[in-house]
Write an enzyme that holds these catalytic residues in place. Structure first.
Site, PDB file in Angstrom:
ATOM      1  N   LYS A   1       0.825  -1.209   0.000  1.00  0.00           N
ATOM      2  CA  LYS A   1       0.000   0.000   0.000  1.00  0.00           C
ATOM      3  C   LYS A   1       0.864   1.266   0.000  1.00  0.00           C
ATOM      4  O   LYS A   1       0.422   2.319  -0.444  1.00  0.00           O
ATOM      5  CB  LYS A   1      -0.976  -0.028   1.162  1.00  0.00           C
ATOM      6  CG  LYS A   1      -2.001  -1.156   0.990  1.00  0.00           C
ATOM      7  CD  LYS A   1      -3.119  -1.138   1.985  1.00  0.00           C
ATOM      8  CE  LYS A   1      -4.193  -2.166   1.646  1.00  0.00           C
ATOM      9  NZ  LYS A   1      -3.777  -3.570   1.890  1.00  0.00           N
TER      10      LYS A   1
HETATM   11  C1  LIG Z   1      -4.404  -4.663   1.201  1.00  0.00           C
HETATM   12  C2  LIG Z   1      -3.627  -5.930   1.041  1.00  0.00           C
HETATM   13  C3  LIG Z   1      -3.974  -6.900   0.074  1.00  0.00           C
HETATM   14  C4  LIG Z   1      -5.225  -6.794  -0.785  1.00  0.00           C
HETATM   15  O1  LIG Z   1      -5.141  -5.788  -1.756  1.00  0.00           O
HETATM   16  P1  LIG Z   1      -6.465  -5.275  -2.528  1.00  0.00           P
HETATM   17  O2  LIG Z   1      -6.035  -4.128  -3.346  1.00  0.00           O
HETATM   18  O3  LIG Z   1      -7.433  -4.911  -1.425  1.00  0.00           O
HETATM   19  O4  LIG Z   1      -6.975  -6.412  -3.345  1.00  0.00           O
HETATM   20  C5  LIG Z   1      -3.155  -8.002  -0.074  1.00  0.00           C
HETATM   21  N1  LIG Z   1      -2.049  -8.172   0.692  1.00  0.00           N
HETATM   22  C6  LIG Z   1      -1.691  -7.268   1.640  1.00  0.00           C
HETATM   23  C7  LIG Z   1      -0.474  -7.530   2.458  1.00  0.00           C
HETATM   24  C8  LIG Z   1      -2.451  -6.116   1.844  1.00  0.00           C
HETATM   25  O5  LIG Z   1      -2.084  -5.221   2.800  1.00  0.00           O
END
Ligand SMILES: *Cc1c(COP(=O)(O)O)cnc(C)c1O
Length: 471
Positions: free
Chosen positions: A115
């Site tokens: 993120k």
């Molecule tokens: C947020 C997250 C996901 C999922 O991503 P999306 O964009 O919601 O599909 C997968 N792995 C980790 C470690 C995350 O923090």
């Protein structure tokens, strides 16, 4: 570039500017913003990216989406600054796991999860656009783990933003809590709520629903439905594919999926001309997406806890953007379908839409046992530790892979040290703590805890917003 809502009315498709959709996130009609028309590039455009730095690729990929929200030279400086603190010089390096099988490591940012790749860019962008408009916002969010720390790191010390992140007291890991509570910036506040994650989310919704409070404080969100986050995520798909031989050669990706944001960004990259031969959606036991692709109906189930908690989601908000495409870019059709989904828990889709979706994605459900088995096998075979989210994707990648000549890229969404217990259980070893996490345990925490009570939380927010009110 102009943006329209996925629920736009029959006539109202004039479009909005990037600034506006950045600051509002969700459209007033309840839909999600999408570009009116995507740029589409030929092979030569992708060829010219070969050998460029990550920041340079990011500048070329994102520029058309911004319009004139930020002058070009300044935007380039902002991108450079956003990715400079990342701990790998390649920013998003590829690591080979097996013949033709690659790991895209998206965990070299400040909070060690993918993120950061979007939020480190969107935080400063938000601040810049607000200052230009002489506005301030109060960002309020709820987190069950990774999102909170990534948002806090992205918004810390920003002039025009105050951030309040609610988390369920005692229900997140110590590392996750410390990543939020040890940030000394005066404009960010992590607040433990005596309740569950759902209680936190309900408090956030209630604050947004309180119109007087919302306007008084200029409430806003930087959640995963913001188009700017999708835009920033397109970059690493393009960079990885070009490094592996695109556009002359196809590539395939396997993406661990919760809210459908990350995998949707890959789909957008494909619509922009990137030759992605195969795109795998990997879910854990919370498999609403996998069931849709298998059976053609999307229906809500209960959220079940797993060892990949950031994907413990039933409503994949970004799916609406893809559905809009399946519905022939019809706002009224999309609105009707999602209103029905909200009311009944089932999304009405036609057989033709289902078939179109299946031609574009493959979906695999991976349970905790299979996830742990994959982590253990990879460690024994290659000496590489991966986190459980990444392992869900690797398991799916192995299942769907057909063409040995097409490189398969597994999206690595978190550093294994963020999930040490799951790694230990699967591999029998503890991942080494990166310096960033090791320091965390020594830093002082600012801990605030409040009852699960709307008035108490609102009073706390009012008392801690700088300059009292939004300009
Ligand atoms: C947020 C997250 C996901 C999922 O991503 P999306 O964009 O919601 O599909 C997968 N792995 C980790 C470690 C995350 O923090």
């Amino acid at each position: 570039m102009r943006y329209i809502s996925t629920r736009h009315g029959r006539a109202a498709a004039t479009g909005r500017d990037f600034d506006e959709i950045l600051l509002t996130g969700l459209a007033p009609d309840g839909g999600l913003y999408v570009p009116q028309r995507l740029p589409r590039y030929r092979a030569a455009w992708f060829d010219a990216l070969r050998g460029l730095s990550y920041a340079e690729v990011a500048a070329r990929v994102t520029q058309p989406f911004l319009g004139n929200a930020v002058p070009v030279a300044e935007w380039r400086r902002m991108i450079e600054a956003a990715y400079r603190p990342f701990t790998h010089p390649a920013v998003a390096p590829l690591r080979q796991l097996d013949s033709g099988l690659w790991l895209l490591e998206l965990f070299h940012g400040p909070t060690l999860a993918f993120k950061d790749y979007a939020l480190q860019l969107v935080g400063p962008l938000f601040d810049r656009v607000l200052r230009k408009r002489r506005r301030r916002v109060t960002i309020i969010g709820a987190t069950s783990g990774d999102t909170g720390s990534a948002a806090i790191e992205a918004c810390r010390d920003r002039e025009a933003i105050d951030l309040f992140m609610l988390y369920p007291a005692g229900r997140i890991s110590e590392v996750q809590r410390r990543q939020m509570t040890t940030v000394p910036a005066p404009n960010v506040h992590a607040v433990a709520v005596e309740g569950t994650f759902d209680d936190c989310q309900d408090l956030v919704k209630a604050m947004f629903a309180d119109a007087a409070f919302r306007d008084e404080l200029g409430l806003s969100a930087v959640n995963s439905i913001n188009w700017a986050r999708i835009m920033a995520q397109i970059v690493y798909y393009v960079a990885a594919a070009v490094a592996l031989g695109a556009p002359a050669h196809d590539v395939a990706f396997a993406v661990p999926t919760g809210n459908f944001g990350n995998v949707y960004a890959a789909h957008v990259a494909r619509r922009m001309g990137l030759p992605i031969a195969r795109l795998a959606i990997a879910t854990n036991r919370n498999d609403i997406l996998t069931r849709f692709f298998a059976r053609g109906t999307m229906s809500l189930g209960a959220v079940e806890p797993t060892i990949s908690p950031s994907m413990d989601i039933q409503v994949s908000s970004n799916f609406e953007r893809f559905f809009f495409e399946l519905a022939g870019h019809s706002g009224p059709k999309t609105e009707a379908a999602f209103k029905h989904f909200r009311a009944s828990g089932t999304l009405p889709t036609t057989r033709r839409q289902w078939q179109a979706a299946r031609a574009l994605f493959q979906a695999e459900r991976v349970d905790d046992d299979a996830t742990r088995a994959t982590m253990g096998e990879l460690y024994r075979a290659a000496g590489v530790l991966i986190d459980p989210h990444t392992a869900v994707a690797l398991t799916a990648a192995r299942r769907v892979r057909r063409e040995p000549a097409t490189p398969m890229v597994v999206i690595g969404t978190a550093h294994p040290a963020k999930f040490p217990d799951a790694v230990m259980a699967a591999c029998g070893v503890r991942p080494a703590m990166p310096p960033r996490l090791a320091n965390l345990m020594a830093l002082p925490e600012r801990r605030v805890s409040l009852p699960n009570d709307l008035a108490a939380v609102q009073n706390f927010v009012r008392a801690h917003v700088r300059q009292g009110v939004a300009a």
